[in-house]
Design a protein around this motif. Structure first.
Motif, PDB file in Angstrom:
ATOM      1  N   MET A 246       0.841  -1.197   0.000  1.00 52.17           N
ATOM      2  CA  MET A 246       0.000   0.000   0.000  1.00 52.17           C
ATOM      3  C   MET A 246       0.879   1.250   0.000  1.00 52.17           C
ATOM      4  O   MET A 246       0.589   2.231  -0.668  1.00 52.17           O
ATOM      5  CB  MET A 246      -0.898  -0.039   1.239  1.00 52.17           C
ATOM      6  CG  MET A 246      -1.953   1.020   1.258  1.00 52.17           C
ATOM      7  SD  MET A 246      -2.929   0.947   2.771  1.00 52.17           S
ATOM      8  CE  MET A 246      -3.937  -0.494   2.512  1.00 52.17           C
ATOM      9  N   HIS A 247       1.950   1.187   0.778  1.00 52.44           N
ATOM     10  CA  HIS A 247       2.926   2.280   0.792  1.00 52.44           C
ATOM     11  C   HIS A 247       4.118   1.893  -0.084  1.00 52.44           C
ATOM     12  O   HIS A 247       4.710   0.820   0.102  1.00 52.44           O
ATOM     13  CB  HIS A 247       3.380   2.575   2.226  1.00 52.44           C
ATOM     14  CG  HIS A 247       2.320   3.277   3.023  1.00 52.44           C
ATOM     15  ND1 HIS A 247       2.064   3.009   4.337  1.00 52.44           N
ATOM     16  CD2 HIS A 247       1.443   4.248   2.648  1.00 52.44           C
ATOM     17  CE1 HIS A 247       1.073   3.790   4.756  1.00 52.44           C
ATOM     18  NE2 HIS A 247       0.673   4.540   3.749  1.00 52.44           N
ATOM     19  N   ALA A 248       4.444   2.780  -1.023  1.00 52.19           N
ATOM     20  CA  ALA A 248       5.371   2.430  -2.107  1.00 52.19           C
ATOM     21  C   ALA A 248       6.716   1.893  -1.619  1.00 52.19           C
ATOM     22  O   ALA A 248       7.241   0.938  -2.169  1.00 52.19           O
ATOM     23  CB  ALA A 248       5.579   3.654  -2.986  1.00 52.19           C
ATOM     24  N   ARG A 249       7.276   2.513  -0.588  1.00 54.40           N
ATOM     25  CA  ARG A 249       8.645   2.156  -0.182  1.00 54.40           C
ATOM     26  C   ARG A 249       8.702   0.876   0.645  1.00 54.40           C
ATOM     27  O   ARG A 249       9.787   0.372   0.920  1.00 54.40           O
ATOM     28  CB  ARG A 249       9.235   3.303   0.630  1.00 54.40           C
ATOM     29  CG  ARG A 249       8.485   3.582   1.926  1.00 54.40           C
ATOM     30  CD  ARG A 249       8.893   4.920   2.501  1.00 54.40           C
ATOM     31  NE  ARG A 249       8.112   5.265   3.670  1.00 54.40           N
ATOM     32  CZ  ARG A 249       7.997   6.501   4.129  1.00 54.40           C
ATOM     33  NH1 ARG A 249       8.580   7.500   3.500  1.00 54.40           N
ATOM     34  NH2 ARG A 249       7.301   6.753   5.211  1.00 54.40           N
ATOM     35  N   GLU A 250       7.536   0.327   1.036  1.00 49.07           N
ATOM     36  CA  GLU A 250       7.518  -0.834   1.934  1.00 49.07           C
ATOM     37  C   GLU A 250       7.574  -2.130   1.124  1.00 49.07           C
ATOM     38  O   GLU A 250       6.655  -2.951   1.145  1.00 49.07           O
ATOM     39  CB  GLU A 250       6.293  -0.739   2.846  1.00 49.07           C
ATOM     40  CG  GLU A 250       6.367   0.513   3.715  1.00 49.07           C
ATOM     41  CD  GLU A 250       5.095   0.840   4.495  1.00 49.07           C
ATOM     42  OE1 GLU A 250       4.245  -0.048   4.614  1.00 49.07           O
ATOM     43  OE2 GLU A 250       4.982   1.974   4.961  1.00 49.07           O
ATOM     44  N   TRP A 251       8.684  -2.263   0.389  1.00 50.65           N
ATOM     45  CA  TRP A 251       8.836  -3.383  -0.541  1.00 50.65           C
ATOM     46  C   TRP A 251       8.686  -4.727   0.151  1.00 50.65           C
ATOM     47  O   TRP A 251       8.183  -5.692  -0.429  1.00 50.65           O
ATOM     48  CB  TRP A 251      10.210  -3.324  -1.209  1.00 50.65           C
ATOM     49  CG  TRP A 251      10.464  -2.130  -2.059  1.00 50.65           C
ATOM     50  CD1 TRP A 251       9.695  -0.991  -2.170  1.00 50.65           C
ATOM     51  CD2 TRP A 251      11.586  -1.935  -2.911  1.00 50.65           C
ATOM     52  NE1 TRP A 251      10.281  -0.102  -3.033  1.00 50.65           N
ATOM     53  CE2 TRP A 251      11.447  -0.657  -3.497  1.00 50.65           C
ATOM     54  CE3 TRP A 251      12.705  -2.702  -3.221  1.00 50.65           C
ATOM     55  CZ2 TRP A 251      12.390  -0.142  -4.392  1.00 50.65           C
ATOM     56  CZ3 TRP A 251      13.638  -2.197  -4.113  1.00 50.65           C
ATOM     57  CH2 TRP A 251      13.477  -0.929  -4.694  1.00 50.65           C
TER      58      TRP A 251
ATOM     59  N   LEU B  91      -0.566  -5.723   5.339  1.00 49.22           N
ATOM     60  CA  LEU B  91       0.887  -5.800   5.551  1.00 49.22           C
ATOM     61  C   LEU B  91       1.580  -4.472   5.276  1.00 49.22           C
ATOM     62  O   LEU B  91       1.431  -3.897   4.186  1.00 49.22           O
ATOM     63  CB  LEU B  91       1.489  -6.878   4.642  1.00 49.22           C
ATOM     64  CG  LEU B  91       0.869  -8.277   4.717  1.00 49.22           C
ATOM     65  CD1 LEU B  91       1.562  -9.214   3.724  1.00 49.22           C
ATOM     66  CD2 LEU B  91       0.978  -8.834   6.127  1.00 49.22           C
ATOM     67  N   HIS B  92       2.331  -4.014   6.256  1.00 48.07           N
ATOM     68  CA  HIS B  92       3.167  -2.814   6.100  1.00 48.07           C
ATOM     69  C   HIS B  92       4.565  -3.138   6.623  1.00 48.07           C
ATOM     70  O   HIS B  92       4.791  -4.184   7.221  1.00 48.07           O
ATOM     71  CB  HIS B  92       2.592  -1.654   6.922  1.00 48.07           C
ATOM     72  CG  HIS B  92       1.353  -1.062   6.334  1.00 48.07           C
ATOM     73  ND1 HIS B  92       1.336   0.137   5.669  1.00 48.07           N
ATOM     74  CD2 HIS B  92       0.086  -1.525   6.306  1.00 48.07           C
ATOM     75  CE1 HIS B  92       0.101   0.390   5.261  1.00 48.07           C
ATOM     76  NE2 HIS B  92      -0.677  -0.605   5.632  1.00 48.07           N
ATOM     77  N   ALA B  93       5.481  -2.200   6.423  1.00 52.49           N
ATOM     78  CA  ALA B  93       6.806  -2.354   7.012  1.00 52.49           C
ATOM     79  C   ALA B  93       7.254  -0.959   7.458  1.00 52.49           C
ATOM     80  O   ALA B  93       7.154  -0.037   6.655  1.00 52.49           O
ATOM     81  CB  ALA B  93       7.775  -2.897   5.956  1.00 52.49           C
TER      82      ALA B  93
HETATM   83 ZN   LIG Z   1       2.876   1.543   5.577  1.00 51.65          ZN
END
Ligand SMILES: [Zn+2]
Length: 447
Positions: free
Chosen positions: A179-184, A318-320
């Motif tokens: 969902m968030h671009a950098r959270e590969w 899922l996020h990081a």
């Molecule tokens: Zn995130």
């Protein structure tokens, strides 16, 4: 002509300087509402990591804020340490060592989770899943919409076991990543989970039991435009890539593009806590609820499924990064979802049995900070179990730069800049956690 070229080069250099960013570790002597002050005074600062107990933060800071922000920290008797003054350069240097990737004919091969797939590679992999004899009977795929840059949003459905052909399970699980671009890492882990469910569908007792009760819908890459931008232009990009009212005005300032998809969901969107109305902010909520193609596509899909005979029962978002297991509500510090105690107890048991108690479980607004328009808050209006995993930044032998009193180099990580080897480590942990969580629901006959 030469003169014009020189001016152009100087202008480009100036723009690069203007857009360059620092990563700082900032500590304050007491717990206070620092974030609220910072969001008000410095709307373009991006929070990368937050440890509430220690009153310490990791921020991504635009160059033109550096002097004012230094004064701000000193005024509050805080301190800071520069982790990197050029994250892009450090990232590109570490990437030069990566090997060429060769796809496999087997869609369940480890090569599909030992590498951060590009959007095109990800689409090719979906096609392989749909056509390979190994998998085509067990999956369906849905195009749920297209992004601003016309990339396809694909959901893969893992079909549960059935006694009769084409029989649909009564309940379904929804899992998303990217969902968030950098959270590969969240994309790689979603791919890993998809592969494990397909590989173990017959042989693992718990997985088999889950697939007797649930179909599983997965959207591993929710923000492909932002992800591709993060791969090629700005590794620490977070939002999608649709234009905002400011993108023309601030011509050349890339930060004024894009909407934070996890502030754009149509539940409690109008509440301004933790979501910015500033178009150039990393957490810009967008002009209206579900204004973004990625969000409205997911919202419509979940709502339509909900109207069918099949009900969504659980959502794993899922996020990081940070090793948090976050529960709704995100938008409020005081209000909890009605079954909060059940969610908390069930999650805590899994954290003890699978994660060696290394994830912190709790309400998202309390463990991190309150924010509005998030996907778990929206999902919690549709189904009884909705939660976010902030995955691990820890890679074997590669500690966090903040903990090690270091500046960023090849021997430590700032969390987003993870090695692909981490996908399998985190993937194993999260896959086991989801299996234990869903199996405990079946075992307790909570369906
Ligand atoms: Zn995130």
């Amino acid at each position: 002509m030469v003169h014009k070229t020189k001016i152009a080069i100087f202008f480009l250099f100036f723009l690069t300087i203007l857009q360059a960013e620092h990563v700082w570790l900032v500590k304050f002597p007491h717990k206070d509402n620092h974030l609220l002050h910072i969001q008000k005074s410095f709307p373009l600062i991006d929070l990368l990591q937050h440890d509430y107990d220690q009153s310490s933060y990791v921020f991504l800071i635009p160059n033109n804020y550096l002097s004012d922000f230094t004064h701000f920290i000193h005024r509050l008797h805080g301190s800071f340490r520069i982790i990197t003054n050029n994250p892009e350069k450090t990232w590109k240097k570490s990437q030069r060592r990566s090997k060429r990737w060769v796809p496999s004919d087997n869609p369940l091969d480890q090569t599909y989770y030992q590498h951060f797939l590009s959007y095109d590679e990800q689409q090719d992999w979906y096609n392989l899943l749909k056509t390979s004899l190994l998998t085509k009977k067990f999956i369906r795929s849905y195009t749920i919409g297209h992004t601003y840059e016309n990339r396809t949003l694909t959901i893969i459905k893992i079909l549960g076991h059935s006694h009769r052909r084409h029989q649909q399970r009564k309940y379904a699980i929804y899992i998303d990543g990217g969902m968030h671009a950098r959270e590969w890492l969240s994309i790689g882990v979603a791919n890993y989970i998809l592969i494990q469910f397909l590989k173990l569908r017959k042989t693992n007792v718990k997985v088999r039991e889950i697939l007797y009760n649930f179909d599983i819908y997965m959207l591993p890459l929710m923000n492909p435009d932002g992800y591709e931008f993060s791969r090629h232009e700005n590794r620490l990009w977070r939002k999608n890539r649709s234009p905002t009212p400011h993108s023309d005005y601030w011509n050349g300032d890339q930060s004024c593009y894009g909407i934070d998809l996890n502030r754009n969901f149509p539940y409690e969107w109008n509440n301004t806590i933790g979501a910015s109305d500033h178009a150039c902010s990393h957490s810009y909520r967008g002009p209206s609820p579900a204004s973004e193609n990625e969000v409205i596509s997911v919202v419509n899909f979940l709502r339509q499924q909900q109207l069918s005979n099949q009900k969504f029962y659980a959502y794993f978002n899922l996020h990081a990064y940070g090793r948090f297991w976050l529960l709704p509500w995100t938008y409020s510090l005081s209000k909890k979802v009605s079954n909060y105690d059940e969610l908390f107890n069930r999650s805590s048991k899994v954290v003890s049995s699978v994660m060696k108690k290394t994830y912190r479980v709790g309400q998202a607004s309390r463990l991190l900070y309150p924010c509005t328009g998030t996907s778990i808050d929206f999902a919690a209006t549709l189904m009884p179990h909705a939660m976010t995993f902030e995955l691990s930044p820890m890679f074997k032998g590669l500690p966090m730069c903040f903990d090690q009193n270091k500046t960023l180099d090849d021997t430590c990580t700032v969390g987003f800049l993870t090695d692909p080897k981490e996908i399998e480590i985190d993937g194993t942990e999260i896959f086991n956690a989801i299996v234990e969580y869903m199996y405990s629901i079946i075992r307790d006959r909570c369906l």
